[in-house]
Design an enzyme around this catalytic site. Structure first.
Site, mmCIF file in Angstrom:
data_model
loop_
_atom_site.group_PDB
_atom_site.id
_atom_site.type_symbol
_atom_site.label_atom_id
_atom_site.label_comp_id
_atom_site.label_asym_id
_atom_site.label_seq_id
_atom_site.Cartn_x
_atom_site.Cartn_y
_atom_site.Cartn_z
ATOM 1 C CE LYS A 268 47.763 45.225 52.252
ATOM 2 N NZ LYS A 268 46.333 44.983 52.387
ATOM 3 C CG ASP B 236 48.284 47.818 48.871
ATOM 4 O OD1 ASP B 236 47.835 48.918 49.245
ATOM 5 O OD2 ASP B 236 47.623 46.758 48.894
#
Ligand code: ATP
Length: 309
Positions: A11, A147
């Site tokens: 990401k 995350d």
């Protein structure tokens, strides 16, 4: 089934707004996550006991030296959680092939954890009558790290709280990225601590972060130029303070015409947005020529989250 392989993306944070430090030591965050086509692959296979192995993916120059190959690996912790939830023993060999830079601010460890959740659920759960839905895996992921839920889901999403409460964001088309990796990682807790230190030294009280409207509009309309201008990372000053050479990397990309540039998450990877695929190719080649980075990588986003291959 004796082995399951799962591919999981890295990401980049399009916006990372960091609020004041809370009583529990965490910060309130506004986190716009965007999954990009740089993938780790995690294979879970039957074994006599829990084993972990980690290698760089073929053609990847990732330095896997700092990644634990015992129960401390986030993928092993994920396997343990799935096993406990399903009431089985975690007898599994986890093989990780890394292409996501380690301690690079691209959530590689969280990605591996998400991949292991999906792989172990497929390995041990009843396929016709699964006890664990994808939502359950997202919830288990939140126990492993803020995350991890996003790496299960992928796409583009807004996270609030510690970053783990996610809402998918509306996006149009594909965005073209160039990433500049660095030698050696940056510790995420150290970067947050430096952010707090800088704010205290400036006598600056952090405001409660809010989602950038300009960013959401650019995403929804597929406007790369607008997105480039709206990229924002409140950890960037701290990452630059700990690693001043990153300033030269960002400047090099902007001088070469990137539509936007920022440190990815807690760094030290730097992310550059290009307006078109062709621009991304030219930017990658030119940046490589400057020698400012360990490696230049290209990727596109958004891409889906952890998926069985
Ligand atoms: P983030 O962007 O979420 O802050 P990061 O990309 O900066 O994370 P990671 O690659 O996730 O950093 O690694 C951070 C540390 O986590 C590593 O130095 C390593 O010790 C530990 N770790 C545990 N499991 C893994 C894993 N499977 N892959 C990489 N690192 C792992």
């Amino acid at each position: 089934m004796t082995a399951v392989s799962v591919r999981v993306p890295a990401k980049v944070n399009l916006q990372l707004g960091v609020g004041p430090i809370r009583d529990d030591g965490y910060h309130d965050l506004v986190n716009v996550f965007h999954a990009v086509s740089l993938f780790d692959e995690v294979t879970a296979g039957d074994a006599p006991s829990l084993e972990v192995s980690v290698q760089a993916a073929p053609y990847s120059r990732v330095d896997v030296g700092g990644v634990p190959v015992d129960g401390g690996n986030l993928a092993a912790k994920a396997a343990g959680l799935v096993a406990a939830r399903l009431g089985v023993e975690p007898r599994v060999a986890i093989r990780i092939r890394k292409a996501i830079p380690v301690a690079g601010g691209m959530a590689g460890g969280s990605a591996d954890a998400a991949a292991a959740l999906v792989a172990c659920a497929r390995l041990w759960d009843d396929r016709d009558n699964p006890a664990l839905t994808r939502d359950d895996l997202v919830e288990l992921g939140a126990e492993l790290g803020s995350d991890v839920p996003f790496a299960v889901l992928g796409g583009t999403a807004v996270g609030v709280g510690r970053g783990e409460r996610l809402t998918p964001a509306l996006t149009r088309g594909t965005f073209h990225w160039v990433f500049a990796t660095a030698d050696g990682g940056l510790s995420t807790p150290a970067v947050y601590a430096e952010c707090d230190r800088i704010r205290a030294a400036q006598g600056e009280a952090a405001a409660q972060p809010v989602v950038s409207e300009a960013l959401m509009t650019a995403l929804a309309t597929g406007d790369a130029k607008g997105l480039g201008a709206a990229l924002a990372n409140d950890l960037q000053a701290a990452a630059l303070s700990l690693r001043p050479s990153l300033g030269r990397v960002l400047d090099a990309g902007l001088d070469l015409g990137a539509a936007g540039a920022l440190v990815s998450g807690s760094g030290p990877t730097c992310a550059f947005l290009a307006e078109t695929e062709e621009d991304a190719g030219e930017l990658a080649e030119a940046l490589d020529g400057t020698g400012v980075a360990r490696q230049i990588l290209r990727a596109q986003g958004p891409v889906p989250g952890a998926a069985v291959v």
